[in-house]
Design a protein around this motif. Sequence first.
Motif, PDB file in Angstrom:
ATOM      1  N   SER A 120     -20.532 -13.328  28.047  1.00 33.41           N
ATOM      2  CA  SER A 120     -19.438 -12.428  27.657  1.00 33.41           C
ATOM      3  C   SER A 120     -18.597 -13.048  26.550  1.00 33.41           C
ATOM      4  CB  SER A 120     -18.553 -12.118  28.859  1.00 33.41           C
ATOM      5  OG  SER A 120     -19.291 -11.516  29.882  1.00 33.41           O
ATOM      6  N   LEU A 121     -18.337 -14.348  26.660  1.00 34.44           N
ATOM      7  CA  LEU A 121     -17.591 -15.040  25.606  1.00 34.44           C
ATOM      8  C   LEU A 121     -18.382 -15.044  24.303  1.00 34.44           C
ATOM      9  CD1 LEU A 121     -16.024 -18.116  27.433  1.00 34.44           C
ATOM     10  CD2 LEU A 121     -14.822 -16.192  26.412  1.00 34.44           C
ATOM     11  N   GLY A 122     -19.689 -15.233  24.391  1.00 35.41           N
ATOM     12  CA  GLY A 122     -20.526 -15.202  23.200  1.00 35.41           C
ATOM     13  C   GLY A 122     -20.536 -13.844  22.537  1.00 35.41           C
ATOM     14  N   LEU A 170     -14.451  -7.129  30.622  1.00 39.35           N
ATOM     15  CA  LEU A 170     -15.777  -7.675  30.854  1.00 39.35           C
ATOM     16  C   LEU A 170     -15.694  -9.103  31.394  1.00 39.35           C
ATOM     17  CD1 LEU A 170     -18.877  -7.339  30.493  1.00 39.35           C
ATOM     18  CD2 LEU A 170     -18.560  -8.277  28.193  1.00 39.35           C
ATOM     19  N   ILE A 171     -14.832  -9.907  30.831  1.00 38.41           N
ATOM     20  CA  ILE A 171     -14.701 -11.302  31.266  1.00 38.41           C
ATOM     21  C   ILE A 171     -14.076 -11.387  32.646  1.00 38.41           C
ATOM     22  CG2 ILE A 171     -13.416 -13.419  30.778  1.00 38.41           C
ATOM     23  CD1 ILE A 171     -14.185 -12.921  27.810  1.00 38.41           C
ATOM     24  N   ILE A 172     -13.066 -10.593  32.919  1.00 39.12           N
ATOM     25  CA  ILE A 172     -12.437 -10.623  34.240  1.00 39.12           C
ATOM     26  C   ILE A 172     -13.419 -10.163  35.312  1.00 39.12           C
ATOM     27  CG2 ILE A 172     -10.639  -9.528  35.656  1.00 39.12           C
ATOM     28  CD1 ILE A 172      -8.778  -9.795  33.248  1.00 39.12           C
ATOM     29  N   ASN A 173     -14.275  -9.201  35.006  1.00 35.55           N
ATOM     30  CA  ASN A 173     -15.302  -8.771  35.963  1.00 35.55           C
ATOM     31  C   ASN A 173     -16.298  -9.883  36.261  1.00 35.55           C
ATOM     32  OD1 ASN A 173     -14.241  -6.227  36.286  1.00 35.55           O
ATOM     33  ND2 ASN A 173     -15.522  -5.309  34.699  1.00 35.55           N
ATOM     34  N   ASN A 174     -16.511 -10.792  35.313  1.00 34.45           N
ATOM     35  CA  ASN A 174     -17.447 -11.899  35.525  1.00 34.45           C
ATOM     36  C   ASN A 174     -16.779 -13.118  36.145  1.00 34.45           C
ATOM     37  OD1 ASN A 174     -19.796 -10.643  34.549  1.00 34.45           O
ATOM     38  ND2 ASN A 174     -19.072 -10.913  32.467  1.00 34.45           N
ATOM     39  N   ILE A 175     -15.478 -13.073  36.311  1.00 31.21           N
ATOM     40  CA  ILE A 175     -14.774 -14.171  36.999  1.00 31.21           C
ATOM     41  C   ILE A 175     -14.711 -13.823  38.430  1.00 31.21           C
ATOM     42  CG2 ILE A 175     -12.594 -15.367  37.263  1.00 31.21           C
ATOM     43  CD1 ILE A 175     -12.109 -14.913  34.294  1.00 31.21           C
ATOM     44  N   ALA A 225     -18.381 -10.581  17.953  1.00 35.48           N
ATOM     45  CA  ALA A 225     -17.615  -9.429  17.481  1.00 35.48           C
ATOM     46  C   ALA A 225     -16.296  -9.853  16.818  1.00 35.48           C
ATOM     47  CB  ALA A 225     -17.316  -8.497  18.653  1.00 35.48           C
ATOM     48  N   ASN A 226     -16.095 -11.153  16.643  1.00 39.17           N
ATOM     49  CA  ASN A 226     -14.878 -11.713  16.035  1.00 39.17           C
ATOM     50  C   ASN A 226     -13.611 -11.319  16.786  1.00 39.17           C
ATOM     51  OD1 ASN A 226     -16.196 -13.123  13.972  1.00 39.17           O
ATOM     52  ND2 ASN A 226     -16.264 -11.287  12.694  1.00 39.17           N
ATOM     53  N   LYS A 227     -13.672 -11.333  18.103  1.00 39.87           N
ATOM     54  CA  LYS A 227     -12.517 -11.003  18.938  1.00 39.87           C
ATOM     55  C   LYS A 227     -11.959 -12.232  19.647  1.00 39.87           C
ATOM     56  CE  LYS A 227     -12.799  -6.603  18.106  1.00 39.87           C
ATOM     57  NZ  LYS A 227     -11.795  -5.898  17.332  1.00 39.87           N
ATOM     58  N   SER A 255     -20.977 -21.456  24.311  1.00 39.72           N
ATOM     59  CA  SER A 255     -21.036 -19.998  24.445  1.00 39.72           C
ATOM     60  C   SER A 255     -20.550 -19.278  23.191  1.00 39.72           C
ATOM     61  CB  SER A 255     -20.248 -19.538  25.662  1.00 39.72           C
ATOM     62  OG  SER A 255     -18.886 -19.831  25.513  1.00 39.72           O
ATOM     63  N   ILE A 256     -19.590 -19.866  22.449  1.00 37.38           N
ATOM     64  CA  ILE A 256     -19.096 -19.180  21.252  1.00 37.38           C
ATOM     65  C   ILE A 256     -19.699 -19.724  19.964  1.00 37.38           C
ATOM     66  CG2 ILE A 256     -16.949 -18.544  22.386  1.00 37.38           C
ATOM     67  CD1 ILE A 256     -15.523 -20.635  20.677  1.00 37.38           C
ATOM     68  N   GLY A 257     -20.516 -20.759  20.074  1.00 42.37           N
ATOM     69  CA  GLY A 257     -21.227 -21.268  18.908  1.00 42.37           C
ATOM     70  C   GLY A 257     -20.400 -22.135  17.995  1.00 42.37           C
ATOM     71  N   LYS A 258     -19.408 -22.825  18.535  1.00 43.31           N
ATOM     72  CA  LYS A 258     -18.589 -23.746  17.746  1.00 43.31           C
ATOM     73  C   LYS A 258     -18.579 -25.096  18.438  1.00 43.31           C
ATOM     74  CE  LYS A 258     -15.715 -20.256  15.672  1.00 43.31           C
ATOM     75  NZ  LYS A 258     -14.465 -19.979  15.036  1.00 43.31           N
ATOM     76  N   ASN A 259     -18.014 -26.088  17.767  1.00 42.79           N
ATOM     77  CA  ASN A 259     -17.962 -27.437  18.325  1.00 42.79           C
ATOM     78  C   ASN A 259     -16.568 -27.808  18.773  1.00 42.79           C
ATOM     79  OD1 ASN A 259     -20.686 -27.951  17.842  1.00 42.79           O
ATOM     80  ND2 ASN A 259     -20.268 -28.579  15.737  1.00 42.79           N
TER      81      ASN A 259
END
Length: 99
Positions: free
Chosen positions: A9-11, A94-99, A16-18, A75-79
Motif C-alpha cells: 500500500s505504501l508502494g 487503504l493503509i489503515i485497513n491493512n493495519i 502515485a506521488n502521495k 516499500s517506497i523505493g528510496k534509501n
Amino acid sequence: MNKIKLMNSLGLAASANKIFVGTKLIEKIQDKKINLVIIATDISATQYKKITNKCNFYNIKYYDNLLSGIEISKSIGKNNIKNVGLQDFNFIKLIINNI
C-alpha cells in the motif's frame, strides 16, 4: 496486521506521488496538509520526539512500531527513510485497513 499488504500500500501511494518524506514532510505537517504519518521502529529518539510533537500539536494521526526503516525504504523505493506522511484520504483508508 499484514506487513506485506501494508508495504504494498505504501508502494502504491509512493508511485502515485502521495507520500512525503524528510523536510518536505515537516513543511506539509506545519501547513496541515498531511493526514497520517507512519514512523519507523528504528528511528532515533530525537527524531521520534520531533515528529510526534509536531503531529500532536497539529492533531495529525501517526502510527509507530509498524515497520522498520528498511521496510519503509524498500516499500517506497528510496534509501534511509524513517518516516512518511500521507495526504490522500483514499490511500490512508487503504493503509489503515491493512493495519
